[in-house]
Structures are given as structure tokens and as C-alpha cells.
Design a protein around this motif. Sequence first.
Motif, mmCIF file in Angstrom:
data_model
loop_
_atom_site.group_PDB
_atom_site.id
_atom_site.type_symbol
_atom_site.label_atom_id
_atom_site.label_comp_id
_atom_site.label_asym_id
_atom_site.label_seq_id
_atom_site.Cartn_x
_atom_site.Cartn_y
_atom_site.Cartn_z
ATOM 1 N N SER A 190 0.835 -1.206 0.000
ATOM 2 C CA SER A 190 0.000 0.000 0.000
ATOM 3 C C SER A 190 0.866 1.251 0.000
ATOM 4 N N LEU A 191 1.987 1.178 0.698
ATOM 5 C CA LEU A 191 2.910 2.318 0.719
ATOM 6 C C LEU A 191 3.471 2.591 -0.675
ATOM 7 N N ALA B 249 0.766 4.212 -2.715
ATOM 8 C CA ALA B 249 0.633 5.619 -2.319
ATOM 9 C C ALA B 249 1.735 6.464 -2.939
ATOM 10 N N SER B 250 2.951 5.931 -2.978
ATOM 11 C CA SER B 250 4.051 6.692 -3.581
ATOM 12 C C SER B 250 3.854 6.851 -5.079
ATOM 13 N N ILE C 136 0.915 7.019 -6.573
ATOM 14 C CA ILE C 136 -0.117 8.056 -6.707
ATOM 15 C C ILE C 136 0.510 9.431 -6.527
#
Length: 929
Positions: A467-468, A471-472, A474
Motif C-alpha cells: 500500500s505504501l 501511495a508513492s 499516486i
Amino acid sequence: MNRGSQKSSDETLIEMSRTAWSSGEDNNGFHSNSDKETFQLENAEIWRKRALFLKYRSRVDKQQQSKDSVYFRDGVRRIDFVLSYIDDKDGEKKQDRRKVFEANLQKAGLEVETEDKSESEDGKTYFLKIHVPWEVLATYADVLKIKVPFKANDIPENKEIPMGWLFTPFRLPDHVMNPEPDFFTSTFDKSKIDFFLIEDKETLFPASTRNRIVYYLLSRIPYSTEDKDKKGIKRLLNNGTYTSAFPLHDCRYWTRSRDDNCESERYSLYKNWARFSSFYKEQPLNLIRKYYGEKIGIYFAWLGFYTEMLSYAAVVGLLCFIYGVATFDENIWSREICNETIGGQIVMCPLCDKKCGYWKLSTTCSSSWQSYLFDNAATVFFAIFMGIWVTLFLEFWKRRQARLEYEWDLVDFEEEQQQLQLRPEYESKCTNRRLNRVTQEMEPYLPLTSKCARSILSGATVLFWISLIIASIIGVIAYRLAVFAAFASIMKDSPTNKLEIVGNLITPQFATSVTASCINFVIIMVLNFLYERVAIKITDMEVPKTHVEYENKLTIKMFLFQFVNYYSSCFYVAFFKGKFVGYPGNYAYMFGPWSGLRNEECEPGGCLIELTTQLVIVMVGKQVWGNIQEALVPWLRNWWVSRSARNHPESLYSRWEQDHDLQNLGQLGLFYEYLEMVIQFGFITLFVASFPLAPLLALMNNILEVRVDAWKFTTQFRRPVAAKAHSIGAWEEILNMIAVFSVVTNAFIVSFTSDMIPRLVYQYVHNTGNAASMSGYITHSLSIYNISEFPPENRPDDDENPDWFNAGNYTTCRYRDYRYPPGHEKQYTHNMDFWHILAAKLAFIIIMEHVVFVVKFFVAWLIPDVPSDVKARVKRERYLIQEYLHDYEVEKLKNQLSLNTDVHNDITACTCPTTDAIPKLEVLSDCLT
């Protein structure tokens, strides 16, 4: 020889000097001040002279008998393993652990010899040398089911290759390629030692097998008298009791050993394998396996086979690229874009809100020509070819692997490893015991509740890090959307536009793509660095039972992370960019209209060229960075550590000190090598339709990679502990998964990322001419929008429009889509061309996937996993083992019966006196005597 059982002459002299000091005291241990000062000065002088003498004597001893040796001081017993430690002043616990551990080593039958710190280069490191005698070797060769030759191979091998003389320049000498004769082998049995072909017990087991046996013992010997669960060299290394543990290289890599009994295999490997001048030569896999063990041997076999197969894909990819160059002038749609009367008259709608002005289609002339080099008819052929190539690669590797399994005595290894490679960490952490139904012995186990809890926590951690990454990514996309408008505003009057060669290439789209790709690459490297440590921690927390299970769990975790980390940006460009844009007056925004981050559009030439740019930056950047990490970093570290000893002759620089100064490969050293290659494999298969030259770049990198890895293993790393492996493990399943997934991704890239399908639909459906032509395609592929209908939030600022734009002269602009024009009853909705093209794209995906999958499954069915000659050899060997063991047992029984008969005859032939003359006890005594 135990360090605590004897003292060196140096220590004796030192103790004598201290005794002299104490014996020089009088007056009940008190001196007068003047006498004491005089005595101290005299004693200091004595100490200085004694130190100089000892140093000189030490150097003379070293020059007389070279320390660059792999034998004990007696020159007979071979050093199979070395432990090093520093005796801390406040390390009493460490001393106690070492004392118990070394005592237990000797109880297990190992022989040890200590090199005092005064003999080491830094003057503070002790070296404990370990030798495993024959009795221990034989015992644990039996325990570990090591195979030993019992008969010469009598199956003739057909080595005749058609036109084999063509391959002569690529061959290595036979003694390098085949360092050992070919034998039939059987599992060693200490009770049947005369069944095997043993010429010399000292050379029966190679050094790699010897150090494997020693490490097996080191991993299980306790170091505490109170807690028997405290055991293993790994824990002693972690708590600082020992600083390193490693087997020795057999010589310096650039010269042969002076000892005639030493094989100098390291020198042979460096000379014939590790130098880059040998890049075109075959690899000496049997010698690699003999020196480093099967696990490292199977890696280099796979890497060499992968590189060989890449050469075929690289040639086909290069031909496809040449086709694009050869048909460059036939690119009608690019000529229309560059034509001032066509592309120069088409006004395009702004690419961002406010800060982007109107622009002419002809400004994308250069990128359109570039895109054609990779987006042409050959692209479809190459995508289908790679789907078949990857199947051939995997199937032929299975055959190659099966042959190596037989040649390296690994056929039955899979069944053995579960019992023989139980991790010491598992044994120590699992305090519960239960009965094994097979062995009927108590064994450690992890309760189901604990196992589930650990697995859930581990899975949650992996999902968090994935997920990290998302997110990066995005964040990088938001960066692209935010800076595009800034680049568009800054670069409209940029001096770079006036450059003759590269002026037209430096566009806002290009600048955004390159900077975003570089930022993404940096994020990838940072997250990768952090996650590696997290993955190891959570895998340790799961407490896998065997080494194979541990590696498989870590492999899955690392690959899932790396898959998302490295490929997510390419997936965005390939399948999301330009697909959800909307249309003028009704644009789509990333976080809603309030964010002002309007979704990116593709250029009229398509997003394929940007996918190519992204692929090249990430793939090439990773390969360059990987080679720097693999080659330069270990070399610099070794240079720094050994800087004070580089100029010493070998008589002063012992073999164990030389290896101690090298880098440690680590338990996961080979894991990272596999990971690097599998990530590369994903790049050349998942996105190869966008860049046919990717296999060529991978081939050039791998030719270098083989030699860099060989040089690194041979010269920069300590000799790793040998380990067995019958395959590449979980990586094989990952490669199969990528192979299947690549068919889908390439079909979607051809359909939705490239302009191949829309062009084919136009050429064969919408062109009304007698012959299929692409004339008018550009005008047909662009929709029309009425400028006056732009909402204020989308309309460009007045100072952002170019000088040639006059709102009075231009009433419409074009955008990339298939929609009805203004004034139509269905204006700005998708027209029939859009649905025809969408149907054609979906049909192409279905047809391509089915064709490739059918061919893949047919090829996989057609090619057997195990060659027929290997099957015959395996059956022959199993038959001979049964036959020879039967004959051996029969012969042994005959000898036993014959011996019993002879003893019985001797007893019968003994003439005893009658019982009347001599008592019965004496008769028995005489007869038995």
C-alpha cells in the motif's frame, strides 16, 4: 588442538617476564622509590627488546613456513573451517561461551587449532581452525545421505555434435569442464565402506562437502551448559562471541598454491571463468559445483542458460526494430502530422487548465516518428513470438535442470531435504514436541494457533508496504499532473526550442515523463532498501521449519513487493494514462475538480513511446545501479579493509587472514542475484511489445552479469558454505506466473496502448479507396470541439496562447478521441467508430491470448521435462545399486559363513584328553586356548 590446553612460546615468555617483575620484589613486596624507578626503567627496556625479538622471530618463522596454506601447522590436517574472534577485556560471557562451544566441538570429534592474536595482522584477532577427521566425515556423510561413487559409468555418451568444430573457440579444456570422472553413485553407508570406490579417504569428499558437514555440526552444537537450547554458530555470530565463520579458499586467485597437494581450483576458476576476457566461453559448471556446491552451481547454470536463450529473443527483437527503420518512410500518418498543410493547420485543445495554450499537431512530429520505430506491424509479431519464446525457455530449462539433477546426484534430494535441513532456529524456538508418525521420534513443532497468528501478522505487514508503494506511485502521478502545466508555461518560450537537433524533442510531455521516471526510480530504490530488512524480520518471525521453506517464504514476500515497486509505474503508463481523460468541457480529475489535477492525456502518437521511455529508464537504471552495487562496493570495502596488508608477501599474510578481509556473501546473497534476474525477466516479457530492443539490452547486461558475478564470487567474497539445491526453487513458479501474465499484458499493450488496432480498422474498414491506405487517418482519429463552449476553469489564460493563435480565426480545436462533432444531435458522445475499434481491440485480445496459450500448452506437452537418456541413466543407476548391494550382501554372507566354518573346524580338530584323565574345566580351557 585446544587453545586452552597449551600456551605459545610467546605467552610463556611474557609470563616469565611478569614473574621476574614479581620475584624482583623484596622487603615484603616493597621497594624504595629510587630503586623502584630504576627497576621500572630497566624492565621497560627489557620489555622493548623482548617485543622486538618476538616480532623478529615471528617473522622468521613465517618466512620459513608460508602461512598461505590450507593445512594445520603439521602440514597434514586440512583446515575445513575457520572461526575468528576478538578477546574483549570485558567479555567474560563470550569467553565462557567460546570455552564451552570449543569443548563441545572436540567432543563431537572435530579437531581445532588456534592462531594467537600476536600472529594476526591487526594484533587483536584470534583464529580458530577446524579440521574434520575421517571418522566424523564418514558418520555425517551417512547422516546427510551424501552420495559416493561405487562403479564407473558404463553407459556410452554420444558427444558428437554436428559441425562441432564451429564451437571450438567457445570451449574450455576438458580438465576444467570435467574435473571429476563420471561414476554411478549411491548413498554413503559407513557400515558398507568397502562397497564404494575409495582410493584415498582424504580426497573422497571434496572441500565443499567437508565444509558443509562442518557447518551442519557448528549449527547444532550447544554453547551453554545450563540451557541446551542455546546452540549454533549463527547465534554466536549474532551476539558477537565470534566475529566470522567461513571455509577457506584453496589459494590466491591470481596464482597457484605452492602446495602440490592443494587443487588451486580458485585459480582455475578465475583464469577460465571470472575474467571478462572469457565472456564468450562456456561456463565450467562442474568445477563451480565442486568448489562452491550445488546451490551456487545451479544458479550459474540457470543464468547461463537464460543468457543463451536471450540471444534468440534479442536477434528477433533487433530484426523488428530494423523493420521499423526500413519502413520509416512508409509512415503516412507521421508524414501527415509533420506536413504544414495538414498537421500544421490542425489546432489542438489545451492539455491542462489555465496554464496550457492551444498548440499545433505538427509540434509532435518528432515523437510521432520515434513512436513508429516501436509501434508498427512487427510489434504484433514480436509480442506473439515472445509468448512462445518464454514457454520454450521454461521447458528447455526443465530439461537442462533434470540433466544437472542426475549429473550432480540430486535426483532424490527433494525427499531428503525436509529431514536433513531442519533450521536450528526452528529447533530452538519451538519448545513443543510431538511424535513423528514416520520416524516414531519426538520432534519440535509450532502450534497451529501460533503459526496462523504469525502468518496473519506477516501478511498484514506485506500488504501495508505494498500500500505504501501504491501511495508513492499516486504521489508521482500527482507530481506529473501538477508540473505538466508548469513545464508547459515555462517551455513555450524556452531557448531549447531553438536548438536544431533536440529542440523539437524537449516538450512538456517529455520533460514531465523523464523527471517523473527519475523520481520514481529513486523512490523504488529507497523503498526497496527499507523493505528488504522488514521482509527478513517478518520471515524470521514466522519461524519456517526448513531452509527451503525459509527461502520460499522470503522469495514470495520480496517478489510481491518488487513486482509492485518496479512495475507499477509501467502499468500506469500502459493501461491508465490517457484512458480516463474525459473530453473538453467535461474533463476527468484525479481527486475531483477541486484538486485541479486533470488526468493526463496521451499525445496523438499514443502513450507507447512514453511507456518505452519509462521502461528504458527503470530497466537500464536498475541494471547499472545493480552492477555498481555488485562490483564496485565489495571491491572498495575489500580495498579499505586490506589496505595495510596488500603489499605483504604470502609468507606474512596467512590464508585465513586473507579470506577474513574479504566480504561475507551472507545467507541471502544468492537470493538477491535471482531477484535481480527475475525482475529483469519481467521487464523483457511483460512490456516487451512496447520496446523490442529490451531483450538485446538484457542480453548485453547478462553477458556482463555472468562475469561480474563470477569475479565477485572468486575474488571479492569469502568462500560460501556449500549447500545443496536440486532446482531454482520458488523462482521457477514465479517465472511461470510471469510467463502467463505476460501474454495478457502484451495483448492489452498492443490493443489499448499502441495505435495498431485503430490504424488497422481505418485501413481496412473506413478507407474508401480501391487499395488500403492510411491517408487521412490523423484527421479521422481526432474529434472536434467548439472553442466557445470551454468553461472558464478550463479555458487557457490569454497570455498562455501562442502568438499565432487568434480567437477570431480559430473556432474549433481537436482532441484525441472518437466522438460526435458539435452541432450533432449526439454531440460529444462516442460515435460508432469508437465502438467498432473497441470491439476490434477486445477481439484481438481474445484471439491473441487463445493462439499463444494454445501454442504454449502444445509446446509444453510436446517437450518432455526429462530427456530420455537421463531417464535411462537414472533407471540404470537404480538397477545397479540394487544388484551390487545384493551381490555385496551375498558375498559378505558367504565370507561370514566361511569364517564360521573354519572356526568350527579348528575347534573340532583340537584333540582333547579324556575326561577321566583331566577335569572338565581344564579341557574346555585347553580346547579354547
